[in-house]
Enzyme design. Structure first.
Site, PDB file in Angstrom:
ATOM      1  N   TYR A 197      42.661 -36.765   1.573  1.00  0.00           N
ATOM      2  CA  TYR A 197      41.292 -37.481   1.287  1.00  0.00           C
ATOM      3  C   TYR A 197      40.428 -37.026   0.343  1.00  0.00           C
ATOM      4  O   TYR A 197      39.044 -36.970   0.411  1.00  0.00           O
ATOM      5  CB  TYR A 197      40.639 -37.766   2.868  1.00  0.00           C
ATOM      6  CG  TYR A 197      41.285 -38.692   3.748  1.00  0.00           C
ATOM      7  CD1 TYR A 197      42.479 -38.223   4.214  1.00  0.00           C
ATOM      8  CD2 TYR A 197      40.637 -39.731   4.025  1.00  0.00           C
ATOM      9  CE1 TYR A 197      42.892 -39.142   5.409  1.00  0.00           C
ATOM     10  CE2 TYR A 197      41.333 -40.852   4.820  1.00  0.00           C
ATOM     11  CZ  TYR A 197      42.377 -40.500   5.537  1.00  0.00           C
ATOM     12  OH  TYR A 197      43.210 -41.365   6.448  1.00  0.00           O
ATOM     13  N   HIS A 316      52.587 -47.111   5.588  1.00  0.00           N
ATOM     14  CA  HIS A 316      51.257 -46.580   5.819  1.00  0.00           C
ATOM     15  C   HIS A 316      50.625 -47.649   6.669  1.00  0.00           C
ATOM     16  O   HIS A 316      49.955 -47.577   7.669  1.00  0.00           O
ATOM     17  CB  HIS A 316      50.462 -46.236   4.509  1.00  0.00           C
ATOM     18  CG  HIS A 316      49.196 -45.637   4.755  1.00  0.00           C
ATOM     19  ND1 HIS A 316      48.951 -44.637   5.513  1.00  0.00           N
ATOM     20  CD2 HIS A 316      47.988 -46.189   4.354  1.00  0.00           C
ATOM     21  CE1 HIS A 316      47.782 -44.377   5.859  1.00  0.00           C
ATOM     22  NE2 HIS A 316      47.018 -45.280   5.190  1.00  0.00           N
ATOM     23  N   HIS A 326      40.699 -52.803   9.215  1.00  0.00           N
ATOM     24  CA  HIS A 326      42.060 -52.874   8.383  1.00  0.00           C
ATOM     25  C   HIS A 326      43.012 -53.965   9.157  1.00  0.00           C
ATOM     26  O   HIS A 326      44.292 -53.964   8.770  1.00  0.00           O
ATOM     27  CB  HIS A 326      43.113 -51.652   8.249  1.00  0.00           C
ATOM     28  CG  HIS A 326      42.433 -50.537   7.617  1.00  0.00           C
ATOM     29  ND1 HIS A 326      41.872 -50.730   6.286  1.00  0.00           N
ATOM     30  CD2 HIS A 326      42.115 -49.147   8.073  1.00  0.00           C
ATOM     31  CE1 HIS A 326      40.903 -49.499   6.202  1.00  0.00           C
ATOM     32  NE2 HIS A 326      41.451 -48.376   7.201  1.00  0.00           N
TER      33      HIS A 326
HETATM   34 FE   LIG Z   1      44.767 -45.488   4.919  1.00  0.00          FE
END
Ligand SMILES: [Fe+2]
Ligand SMILES: *[C@@H]1O[C@H](CO)[C@@H](O)[C@H](O)[C@H]1NC(C)=O
Ligand SMILES: *[C@@H]1O[C@H](CO)[C@@H](O)[C@H](O)[C@H]1NC(C)=O
Ligand SMILES: *[C@@H]1O[C@H](CO)[C@@H](O)[C@H](O)[C@H]1NC(C)=O
Ligand SMILES: *[C@@H]1O[C@H](CO)[C@@H](O)[C@H](O)[C@H]1NC(C)=O
Length: 462
Positions: A197, A316, A326
């Protein structure tokens, strides 16, 4: 005291909810006050002491069948003193005769950052099921590690994988990692993408890739982590003049993609014990005629279930995800590849991306065409179980909002951080468990005996 009673209450509610809806999917009512996922500061992970000491050590399988290992590490300097060499020896010997391998060494630049010297050495011809020591660095900066090679590939070889996704480097990530490490059963990690990240920080602060490497070293230097790339590995930033996708990730994490005739480190396969692991890239082209598509088509034909009964995919972006976060981002890849997965009886698909936990029923949605209106998933015993394990605990926090009502494809879902264990027992049975971070490791929050789709395609019950 008060907290304990609250915990008990939560368990009671969870149990009741399971009994109340025994024929439908379960939305766990185990709801904890969501904690901020605060990142561990850079100073938490200083480089190891010693002149040009090797750091950020991690290993991954280095060939197709488990007799190779890629050893990766970083040094601050590139001096001609052997700091690019790994020495290794069978733990049953006294180490007086060490073998060695020379790394390929590179650096990369990203905006205002220049990386240390990134070394990757592939060791080949190892014996199966054997402990090895290895050593990096020179003089007073020598550091020693060890690993076990997997047993020889075969249909009834027991093997246990840890499963982690979207780890990041917060205090919650630390809990995930150390909970996993406290379980002595884990022999290798299947990682579902999104590592450091770094890109959530100003200018994609590349020092966060270094601190991530130091953070995971206590596990990743001792057992292979099988990496898949997520969106946080792309590091595409036009405004910074950084337009080469996956540059930091591909420089730092090498995988044995050539061993499976892949042309990109973003998709590849390995065999390990009784499992055939296929790693895919959600963020590379996969439509018909693209390299990933052609590769997967050929790859699925190569899987020999008499040799590796367990066919597992790592990708992923999840294909079946009932979280609001998402939602449907994996849909176009599902439409492209799902018929192949059903045809080839894939056992399990592990995905990350959504920062919560979810396990699907065995369903497929492959009947639909643009005119027939049949776009509803149906139970299908040839279909994989889809597991979303993006609950590693990164800086972006928990994804705690689900679509309602719970769709029929969703068997269990819970917005908590944790990790999973997949214990393959033999060609027919594997015990799968999910462990939330706030529990002691032996406590299992979700479990199912998975039956192999090739040898025992029966319906499973929890
Ligand atoms: Fe992701
Ligand atoms: C990470 O977890 C381990 C094990 O619980 C603990 O010893 C260590 O202090 C933690 N690190 C940080 C920075 O909190
Ligand atoms: C599949 O694996 C089995 C067991 O190793 C082997 O006997 C067989 O020849 C293999 N089949 C093919 C087509 O390679
Ligand atoms: C689409 O579905 C309709 C209705 O079932 C069927 O008649 C048609 O042949 C299908 N088209 C294709 C291309 O499969
Ligand atoms: C496979 O493992 C399962 C679970 O441990 C066990 O019940 C079963 O008997 C095993 N099958 C064989 C053929 O050993």
């Amino acid at each position: 005291m008060k907290l304990n009673r609250l915990t008990l209450f939560c368990y009671a509610v969870l149990l009741l909810s399971i009994f109340a809806v025994s024929h439908a999917g379960v939305t766990s009512s185990y709801v904890r006050v969501s904690e901020p996922s605060e990142e561990m500061p850079l100073e938490t992970f200083p480089p190891p002491a010693g002149l040009n000491a090797p750091e950020q050590v991690h290993i991954t399988q280095g060939d197709h069948s488990g007799r190779g290992m890629i050893i990766s590490w970083v040094t601050p300097l590139n001096v001609d003193d052997g700091s690019n060499i790994v020495r290794y020896w069978n733990a049953d010997t006294d180490g007086s005769e060490k073998m060695s391998a020379v790394a390929s060494t590179s650096t990369y630049r990203y905006y205002d950052y220049t990386s240390g010297y990134l070394h990757h050495a592939t060791i080949k011809g190892l014996e199966y099921d054997t402990k090895y020591f290895y050593e990096l660095g020179t003089g007073r900066s020598i550091r020693q590690f060890n690993f076990m090679t997997p047993p020889k590939v075969g249909p009834d070889v027991a093997y246990t994988f840890g499963v982690i996704g979207d780890l990041g480097q917060t205090y919650a990530s630390n809990q995930t990692l150390y909970n996993y490490m406290s379980n002595p059963k884990g022999q290798a990690v299947l990682f579902a993408g999104d590592l450091s990240y770094a890109d959530d920080h100003p200018n994609h602060d590349q020092r966060k890739w270094d601190s991530y490497g130091r953070f995971v070293e206590p596990s990743a230097a001792y057992q292979p982590w099988i990496w898949a790339a997520g969106n946080h590995e792309i590091d595409y930033a036009q405004s910074l003049g950084e337009t080469q996708p996956f540059k930091p990730y591909m420089n730092r994490y090498h995988v044995p993609y050539r061993a499976s005739q892949s042309t990109s480190p973003l998709w590849y396969s390995i065999k390990r014990a009784s499992a055939y692991i296929i790693v895919l890239s959600s963020y590379s082209a996969y439509d018909k005629y693209t390299p990933q598509n052609s590769w997967l088509q050929d790859e699925l034909k190569k899987v020999n279930r008499s040799e590796t009964p367990w066919l597992i995919v790592l990708v992923h972006a999840p294909w079946y995800n009932s979280n609001n976060y998402h939602y449907m981002e994996g849909e176009s890849m599902r439409v492209t590849f799902e018929p192949w997965f059903v045809e080839n009886k894939v056992d399990i698909v592990f995905a990350g991306h959504v920062h919560a936990y979810e396990r699907s029923e065995r369903v497929s949605n492959i009947k639909y065409n643009i005119t027939d209106g049949m776009s509803t998933p149906v139970k299908d015993q040839s279909a994989p179980v889809y597991i979303t394990i993006g609950d590693g605990g990164n800086i972006e926090g928990i994804a705690n909002s689900y679509t309602e009502p719970q769709p029929s494809y969703s068997a269990f879902r819970e917005a908590s951080f944790g990790h999973a264990m997949l214990e393959i027992k033999n060609r027919t049975h594997a015990h799968y468990t999910w462990h939330r971070n706030k529990d002691d490791e032996p406590i299992i929050a979700d479990a199912i005996w998975l039956k192999n789709r090739y040898y025992l395609p029966e319906e499973e019950t929890t």
